[in-house]
Design an enzyme around this catalytic site. Structure first.
Site, PDB file in Angstrom:
ATOM      1  N   HIS A 171      -6.175  -7.296   0.076  1.00 26.83           N
ATOM      2  CA  HIS A 171      -5.261  -6.153   0.041  1.00 26.83           C
ATOM      3  C   HIS A 171      -4.291  -6.180   1.211  1.00 26.83           C
ATOM      4  O   HIS A 171      -3.099  -5.931   1.047  1.00 26.83           O
ATOM      5  CB  HIS A 171      -6.069  -4.851   0.044  1.00 26.83           C
TER       6      HIS A 171
ATOM      7  N   ASP B 105       0.840  -1.188   0.000  1.00 27.62           N
ATOM      8  CA  ASP B 105       0.000   0.000   0.000  1.00 27.62           C
ATOM      9  C   ASP B 105       0.888   1.256   0.000  1.00 27.62           C
ATOM     10  O   ASP B 105       1.849   1.332  -0.765  1.00 27.62           O
ATOM     11  CB  ASP B 105      -0.970  -0.050   1.187  1.00 27.62           C
TER      12      ASP B 105
ATOM     13  N   ASP C 235      -6.964  -8.941  -4.162  1.00 26.79           N
ATOM     14  CA  ASP C 235      -6.832  -7.482  -4.076  1.00 26.79           C
ATOM     15  C   ASP C 235      -7.270  -6.867  -5.398  1.00 26.79           C
ATOM     16  O   ASP C 235      -6.563  -6.955  -6.401  1.00 26.79           O
ATOM     17  CB  ASP C 235      -5.382  -7.102  -3.764  1.00 26.79           C
TER      18      ASP C 235
END
Length: 301
Positions: free
Chosen positions: A280, A123, A250
Site C-alpha cells: 500500500h 491513499d 496492496d
C-alpha cells in the site's frame, strides 16, 4: 479549535529527511488559521510536482522520491495534511471532516499559487487531490494515481478496508510506524518507524489520524458522497493525462486502477503499471522507481 503543534525537536535527526521546513497559514474554517508544513525542493520557477500523502503518514513518505525529482530538474512540493507531520493538529476528532481537508488543501494550493501541477496521489492524498483536480482543473497538467480511489459509497468497500477501519478504531496504542510497516513489502527500520511516530508525542495529537478512516464515504448517505459524485462527473470529462501506478501487494486498493483507466479520458493510451513487490505504501517499497515513472510521464508531455 484547540490546536496542538508537535515540538520541533521530535523531528531532529530523522533518517533521509534533510529537507528545510516551509510553512503556510490557511483558514481553519472557523475564523482562525492553521499552519501547514511543506517541503519545497528544486528550482522555484519550475512547474511543481505536488505529492499528497495519506493515512497515517506525512511528507516523510516521499523522502526517497524527492531527490529523483530534483535531479531531473523538477520542483517538488510535499505538504503535511492538517493533523499530520509538522502541520498543526486540531485536538478534537470532530474538528476533522472530509470537506475541511479539501478546503485546507485548496487554500494551500491557492496561497502558494501552484500551476502546471503534476499531481502525485496515494491513499487519502487521492480522496483530497482528486477533489482539487475537479474543482480547479486549470491548475493541473497531469495526475499520477497510486493506490487510491475516490469513493462515493455507492458500491461496497472491500473487506480489507472494513478490517482496517475496525483496527484503526480499536488498536491501542495507535502506532503510525507499525501501521506503515504492515503496509509495506520491504519493511521499515526501527528509525524509520520512529519517524512516522514522531508527529505524535502522545494520543492527544492523533485525533486526525484516528478520524481519517471514519471519513471515507463508505455508504451512499455519507456527508461527502454527493460531493464525490459531482467530482466524478467533472473527472469523466477531463482530458488531463492520467497515469496509474499501483502496488501489486496492496489488498485494499486492488482493482481501483482499472476504474481510473476506464473512466478518465486522459488515462487512454498511457503506460499504466502494476509494481511488483510493492504494498500500500509503495513510496516506501519502490519510491525511486515511482519517481522515475513520474519523470518519464512528465517528459512525454
Amino acid at each position: 479549535m484547540d490546536i496542538l503543534r508537535t515540538p520541533e525537536d521530535r523531528f531532529t535527526g530523522l533518517p533521509d529527511y534533510p529537507f528545510a521546513p516551509h510553512y503556510q497559514e490557511v483558514d481553519d474554517t472557523q475564523g482562525g488559521t492553521l499552519r501547514i508544513h511543506y517541503v519545497d525542493e528544486g528550482p522555484s520557477g519550475a512547474a511543481p510536482v505536488l505529492c499528497l500523502h495519506g493515512e497515517p503518514t506525512w511528507s516523510y513518505l516521499y523522502r526517497h522520491m524527492i531527490p529523483v525529482f530534483t535531479a531531473a530538474g523538477h520542483r517538488v512540493v510535499a505538504p503535511d495534511l492538517i493533523g499530520f507531520g509538522k502541520s498543526d493538529k486540531p485536538a478534537e476528532r470532530s474538528d476533522y471532516t472530509y470537506a475541511r481537508h479539501v478546503a485546507w488543501m485548496t487554500d494551500f494550493v491557492k496561497a502558494r499559487d501552484l500551476n502546471g501541477i503534476t499531481l502525485v496521489i496515494q491513499d487519502w492524498g487521492g480522496l483530497i487531490g482528486l477533489r482539487l483536480l475537479a474543482a480547479m482543473p486549470e491548475r493541473f497538467a497531469r495526475v499520477v494515481v497510486a493506490n487510491t480511489t475516490l469513493p462515493t459509497g455507492d458500491h461496497p468497500m472491500p473487506p480489507a478496508f472494513e478490517s482496517w477501519r475496525a483496527f484503526s478504531q480499536e488498536v491501542d496504542p495507535f502506532e503510525a510506524g507499525r501501521i506503515v510497516y504492515g503496509g509495506t513489502v520491504s519493511k521499515l527500520t526501527a528509525a524509520e518507524q520512529a519517524a512516522y511516530d514522531a508527529p505524535y508525542p502522545d494520543a492527544r495529537y492523533q485525533a486526525g489520524a484516528r478520524e481519517f478512516p471514519m471519513l471515507v464515504p463508505a455508504t451512499p448517505d455519507n456527508p461527502e458522497s454527493q460531493a464525490n459524485r459531482e467530482a466524478w462527473k467533472i473527472l469523466r470529462g477531463l482530458g488531463t493525462p492520467v497515469l496509474t501506478a499501483f502496488g501489486a501487494e496492496d489488498k485494499i486498493m486492488a482493482g481501483a486502477d482499472a476504474v481510473f483507466q476506464k473512466t478518465m479520458p486522459g488515462a487512454a493510451g498511457q503506460q499504466h503499471t502494476v509494481l511488483p513487490k510493492a504494498g500500500h505504501f509503495l513510496q516506501e517499497d519502490v519510491g525511486p522507481e515511482l519517481a522515475r515513472l513520474t519523470c518519464d510521464f512528465i517528459a512525454r508531455g
